[in-house]
Design a protein around this motif. Sequence first.
Motif, PDB file in Angstrom:
ATOM      1  N   UNK A  60       0.806  -1.212   0.000  1.00 46.39           N
ATOM      2  CA  UNK A  60       0.000   0.000   0.000  1.00 46.39           C
ATOM      3  C   UNK A  60       0.840   1.264   0.000  1.00 46.39           C
ATOM      4  N   UNK A  61       2.112   1.134   0.283  1.00 46.36           N
ATOM      5  CA  UNK A  61       2.947   2.330   0.319  1.00 46.36           C
ATOM      6  C   UNK A  61       4.390   1.982   0.006  1.00 46.36           C
ATOM      7  N   UNK A  62       5.088   2.994  -0.506  1.00 45.11           N
ATOM      8  CA  UNK A  62       6.520   2.878  -0.763  1.00 45.11           C
ATOM      9  C   UNK A  62       7.205   3.877   0.161  1.00 45.11           C
ATOM     10  N   UNK A  63       7.977   3.366   1.113  1.00 46.04           N
ATOM     11  CA  UNK A  63       8.583   4.218   2.128  1.00 46.04           C
ATOM     12  C   UNK A  63       9.975   4.659   1.681  1.00 46.04           C
ATOM     13  N   UNK A  64      10.083   5.942   1.353  1.00 45.21           N
ATOM     14  CA  UNK A  64      11.352   6.528   0.942  1.00 45.21           C
ATOM     15  C   UNK A  64      11.535   7.854   1.657  1.00 45.21           C
ATOM     16  N   UNK A  65      12.769   8.349   1.669  1.00 44.63           N
ATOM     17  CA  UNK A  65      13.011   9.682   2.218  1.00 44.63           C
ATOM     18  C   UNK A  65      12.457  10.767   1.311  1.00 44.63           C
ATOM     19  N   UNK A  66      12.329  10.464   0.036  1.00 43.83           N
ATOM     20  CA  UNK A  66      11.810  11.443  -0.913  1.00 43.83           C
ATOM     21  C   UNK A  66      11.704  10.857  -2.305  1.00 43.83           C
ATOM     22  N   UNK A  67      10.872  11.467  -3.117  1.00 45.59           N
ATOM     23  CA  UNK A  67      10.678  11.048  -4.503  1.00 45.59           C
ATOM     24  C   UNK A  67      10.553  12.302  -5.357  1.00 45.59           C
ATOM     25  N   UNK A  68      11.207  12.300  -6.501  1.00 45.75           N
ATOM     26  CA  UNK A  68      11.030  13.439  -7.409  1.00 45.75           C
ATOM     27  C   UNK A  68      10.966  12.943  -8.848  1.00 45.75           C
ATOM     28  N   UNK A  69      10.211  13.700  -9.646  1.00 45.41           N
ATOM     29  CA  UNK A  69      10.083  13.397 -11.061  1.00 45.41           C
ATOM     30  C   UNK A  69      10.553  14.606 -11.863  1.00 45.41           C
ATOM     31  N   UNK A  70      11.436  14.348 -12.827  1.00 46.54           N
ATOM     32  CA  UNK A  70      11.885  15.379 -13.745  1.00 46.54           C
ATOM     33  C   UNK A  70      10.952  15.379 -14.951  1.00 46.54           C
ATOM     34  N   UNK A  71      10.131  16.392 -15.062  1.00 50.01           N
ATOM     35  CA  UNK A  71       9.150  16.486 -16.148  1.00 50.01           C
ATOM     36  C   UNK A  71       9.827  17.152 -17.340  1.00 50.01           C
ATOM     37  N   UNK A  72       9.842  16.470 -18.476  1.00 48.71           N
ATOM     38  CA  UNK A  72      10.652  16.945 -19.587  1.00 48.71           C
ATOM     39  C   UNK A  72       9.942  16.821 -20.927  1.00 48.71           C
ATOM     40  N   UNK A  73      10.413  17.620 -21.870  1.00 46.94           N
ATOM     41  CA  UNK A  73      10.116  17.440 -23.282  1.00 46.94           C
ATOM     42  C   UNK A  73      11.450  17.157 -23.963  1.00 46.94           C
ATOM     43  N   UNK A  74      11.420  16.486 -25.093  1.00 52.13           N
ATOM     44  CA  UNK A  74      12.664  16.109 -25.761  1.00 52.13           C
ATOM     45  C   UNK A  74      13.507  17.332 -26.113  1.00 52.13           C
ATOM     46  N   UNK A  75      14.788  17.229 -25.811  1.00 55.24           N
ATOM     47  CA  UNK A  75      15.806  18.242 -26.112  1.00 55.24           C
ATOM     48  C   UNK A  75      15.658  19.501 -25.259  1.00 55.24           C
ATOM     49  N   UNK A  76      15.080  19.354 -24.073  1.00 54.43           N
ATOM     50  CA  UNK A  76      14.962  20.507 -23.171  1.00 54.43           C
ATOM     51  C   UNK A  76      16.183  20.657 -22.280  1.00 54.43           C
ATOM     52  N   UNK A  83      14.980  18.803  -0.325  1.00 52.36           N
ATOM     53  CA  UNK A  83      15.312  18.506   1.062  1.00 52.36           C
ATOM     54  C   UNK A  83      16.626  17.777   1.220  1.00 52.36           C
ATOM     55  N   UNK A  84      17.550  18.012   0.291  1.00 52.27           N
ATOM     56  CA  UNK A  84      18.881  17.391   0.337  1.00 52.27           C
ATOM     57  C   UNK A  84      19.897  18.478   0.663  1.00 52.27           C
ATOM     58  N   UNK A  85      20.488  18.408   1.829  1.00 48.05           N
ATOM     59  CA  UNK A  85      21.420  19.444   2.271  1.00 48.05           C
ATOM     60  C   UNK A  85      22.703  19.447   1.443  1.00 48.05           C
ATOM     61  N   UNK A  86      23.155  20.654   1.114  1.00 51.18           N
ATOM     62  CA  UNK A  86      24.458  20.854   0.456  1.00 51.18           C
ATOM     63  C   UNK A  86      24.592  20.094  -0.857  1.00 51.18           C
ATOM     64  N   UNK A  87      23.512  19.990  -1.613  1.00 53.78           N
ATOM     65  CA  UNK A  87      23.601  19.381  -2.937  1.00 53.78           C
ATOM     66  C   UNK A  87      24.450  20.282  -3.818  1.00 53.78           C
ATOM     67  N   UNK A  88      25.504  19.722  -4.406  1.00 50.28           N
ATOM     68  CA  UNK A  88      26.484  20.545  -5.124  1.00 50.28           C
ATOM     69  C   UNK A  88      26.597  20.141  -6.586  1.00 50.28           C
ATOM     70  N   UNK A  89      27.053  21.097  -7.381  1.00 50.46           N
ATOM     71  CA  UNK A  89      27.324  20.859  -8.795  1.00 50.46           C
ATOM     72  C   UNK A  89      28.812  20.583  -8.950  1.00 50.46           C
ATOM     73  N   UNK A  90      29.144  19.380  -9.420  1.00 48.62           N
ATOM     74  CA  UNK A  90      30.544  18.993  -9.600  1.00 48.62           C
ATOM     75  C   UNK A  90      30.782  18.833 -11.101  1.00 48.62           C
ATOM     76  N   UNK A  91      31.398  19.838 -11.690  1.00 52.89           N
ATOM     77  CA  UNK A  91      31.484  19.920 -13.147  1.00 52.89           C
ATOM     78  C   UNK A  91      32.291  18.794 -13.780  1.00 52.89           C
ATOM     79  N   UNK A  92      33.330  18.311 -13.097  1.00 54.71           N
ATOM     80  CA  UNK A  92      34.193  17.310 -13.736  1.00 54.71           C
ATOM     81  C   UNK A  92      33.569  15.914 -13.795  1.00 54.71           C
TER      82      UNK A  92
END
Length: 264
Positions: free
Chosen positions: A39-55, A230-239
């Motif tokens: 009846x349920x899926x227990x996770x800390x969080x769920x997200x969906x990236x809503x996209x169109x092609x080539x966005x 709700x993810x602390x200190x999420x960073x962009x690591x270019x390499x």
Amino acid sequence: MTQFTNFAPLFPDFHYQKINEYFKSLPHIEPQFQLSNMNSIKLNGTYFLCFTNRCGSNYVAQAISSDGKLNQAGENINYHTVINHSSRLGFSSFAEYFFWLVNHTKGQSEIFGCKVSVAQLLLLNNEELLNKFTTKPKFIHIVRKDVVAQAVSLFIASKTNQWTSEQLGSDVPIDYDKDALISILRSICFQNAAFESIFQLFGISPLVVYYEDFVESPHLWMERIGSFLGVNDLAYVSNTIRYNKQTDHRNDMLISRFRQEFKL
């Protein structure tokens, strides 16, 4: 959530059609997962990236996972992925596949992320899977400001079959086709409007990420996305980013000619 039973004519999607055909063709077998008991899926969080092609969604998805805190959200509901895994693992329904997918890709953070088109989002809703999460899923809507450039990029990719910078594709001539570009542009705008309609209907407050803004300030946007998820200190690591921007003289030529057609 209310079902959209007549979405197929409005949002034709060959992924949904092929998935539906595959599971309908299977003989009846006992499901591996007792879905009635899940009846349920227990996770800390769920997200969906809503996209169109080539966005730019592949780039943004990889950026979100670039520091290793989150697994990369992928196109896990594309028909070939669903059918390949379901055939290999013996799943008898799309719901079985989805429960396996969540547990298989959630990573150590216990957060599940997945990319969805309009039709795929409606498929998840109609299969009553979006309401299985104990915490409400969050939605990130990735949009390009320059839809003409997006339409041209999609037009070229459909000809060369090069969907990411990691693929070689085919070196074929690209001829200008005004009608095709208008059709692609109209479809992109329609899909983005459909996402907005769904968000309004269900009272969803998505984080809208404009691709051009993200490219200009990825570190700033990663802070915003981290806060949203709700993810602390999420960073962009270019390499760790593998994808490169795909554009060349063909894009510039087609964009310029297309804009000239409608110049006021």
